[in-house]
Write an enzyme that holds these catalytic residues in place. Sequence first.
Site, PDB file in Angstrom:
ATOM      1  CB  SER B  95      60.838  38.062  82.192  1.00 32.84           C
ATOM      2  OG  SER B  95      59.571  37.520  82.356  1.00 32.84           O
ATOM      3  CG  ASP B 217      59.219  36.676  90.203  1.00 31.47           C
ATOM      4  OD1 ASP B 217      58.060  36.804  89.762  1.00 31.47           O
ATOM      5  OD2 ASP B 217      60.235  36.768  89.492  1.00 31.47           O
ATOM      6  CG  HIS B 245      58.624  38.893  86.886  1.00 29.83           C
ATOM      7  ND1 HIS B 245      59.302  37.694  87.085  1.00 29.83           N
ATOM      8  CD2 HIS B 245      58.530  39.042  85.543  1.00 29.83           C
ATOM      9  CE1 HIS B 245      59.585  37.157  85.898  1.00 29.83           C
ATOM     10  NE2 HIS B 245      59.137  37.959  84.956  1.00 29.83           N
TER      11      HIS B 245
END
Lengths: 371, 272
Positions: B95, B217, B245
């Site tokens: 991320s 995502d 995600h």
Amino acid sequence: MTGAEESAEDLFENAPCGYLSCRPDGTIIRVNRTFEAWTGFTRDALLGRRFRELLAPAGRIYYETHYLPVLQLQGSVREIALEIVRADGTRLPALINSTLHHHESGRSAVVRTTVIDATDRRAYERELLRARRRDQEVAQQLQRSLLSGELATSATLDVDFAYLPGQNDVEVGGDWYDAFWLQDGVRVALVVGDVVGRGIAAAAAMGQLRSAIRALASTGLAPGPLLDALDRYVARHSVGRMTTVVYAELELEAGRLRYACAGHPPPIVIQPGERARYVWDGRSPPLNAVAPAGSRPQAATRLEPGGMLMLFTDGLIERRTESLDAGLDRLLAEIPRHDATDLGRLLAGVVRGVVDEHDDDICLLAARRAR
Amino acid sequence: MTVLRRNNVKLHGPADGRPMVFAHGFGCDQAMWRYVWPAFEDRFRVVLFDYVGSGESDLSAYDRHRYGSLDGYAADVLDVCGELDLRDVVFVGHSVSAMIGVLAAKREPQRFGALVLIGPSPRYIDDDGYVGGFTDADIDGLLESMDSNYLGWSAAMAPVIMGNPDRPELGEELTTSFCQTDPEIARHFASVTFRSDNRADLERLEAPCLIVQCSDDPIAPESVGRYVAGRLPGSSYVELDATGHCPNLSAPAETIAAIEAFVAAPAAADRT
């Protein structure tokens, strides 16, 4: 009604909360009637969709970055606050509880979720937040009004200050400054203090101590005895315990400076043509820190014509990632970088120079003898 | 306070193994890697840590100024690498940590041998000709909901003690909550993360990169992953079957396989 008449099916379908079963990737595989009714979506419209598609974009971020990781790490999540977007576009504030159930093979199979209508609760939370903000505003107003008023100045004395309340929505602190005549045009008292704590209570304590010092000073007490008397005041009235304060009095004609420091950062003395330096004498613990208080020491020095005294609170020198000494050194180094012609601009420049982001109040007071 | 304590650094695997540093994203902590790192501890020196302000880091070291941009988080990565004197690091960032790793690798390129970027996004908010997936208003909404759901946050983040009969292996760790965060810090981290624009930092990155993209995502959509790959010449791009995600949690085996294949390939292989 007997227990037998309460069917499991009816209990599921018409439970007083929404029920959802999802695959681990969030695909909805079963919902109950309550959830249909609350959201305005039919079962057909819901099955096969991802649960997160029912959330507003902000909620999706929270869902992906908080809800799912915790669910997957912990096997359950409780009381997650999310808003579900209904079929008609309105929002249902909800509290979500989920558990992850596994097949015997050990592979995750289904996520069971209950959805609780939290409309009233959310409204109440907003009320609480509004109330908290109101409290902060009241405390700020109180602080401002307590600090307002003329500072002592004259043809032979220049006095100014810089004051920055704490940032980041924190509650007001209890820093204060004061400069008042002990004898008009002849002898001036200069004070900076810092009450422990935050909020309305700290602001109120600050106001009391500021007034107490003015009253005690009017009786002619010298700095050390004045702090002793203030000690007794703090102990007797249970106000402002552990406050730190520096009190100085300056006779303008002779430049005689007497001062005492109760647990407070030391004053800065800047004689004309010389470097700024700290004066480390006349020190004793914070107010009512050790009982019973003895007689507090005071110290004396001379402020030459054109000389300056600076008093400040620790917000000016403290940074979380640094030692106090580094902060003290930085402050001394900062002062000569600024034009000292205008006292107010000098102080503002110094504060800007040494402070970046600050949670704490910052207070800097300076008095300069005319040349 | 040493860096190792400040960032709650945990080490596994052979001390002389090639370092593999796992960096968590916004919202959680090093627990995010618990199903992934054990696959590498036989050959790699596995380094796990929490950013200051997350997990079990030293919250008193949190400085709003330092962590007011992703550079402060990159400094955490470099502090950890420096303290352990790591070279030829395989950096695995999830991320927002994908871009934090890019920033760190550009500042001290000599430390980094290869970067694995899982769900990277150099900018979350749409811009002229660029689709990040979110609008300014969306991010405002996120921060607002963090404000107005302060109680909800506290409830979610407070230690949750509950039985977990299905996953006995999680054992005692459950007595503390996963991904616990100070709400004020979380809010600041969210703001810094979702308002950052690091597209220009993708230029002239030396280390070979693997971009790991999930299908579907919602935080870092496929178009963003492809954008990153396009801006990093010579990078590899792999799209997982995993959705969402957090493939490191939802599809650890697939995630491990992607990292394995990348570090075995000549471009990213051990250079020492």
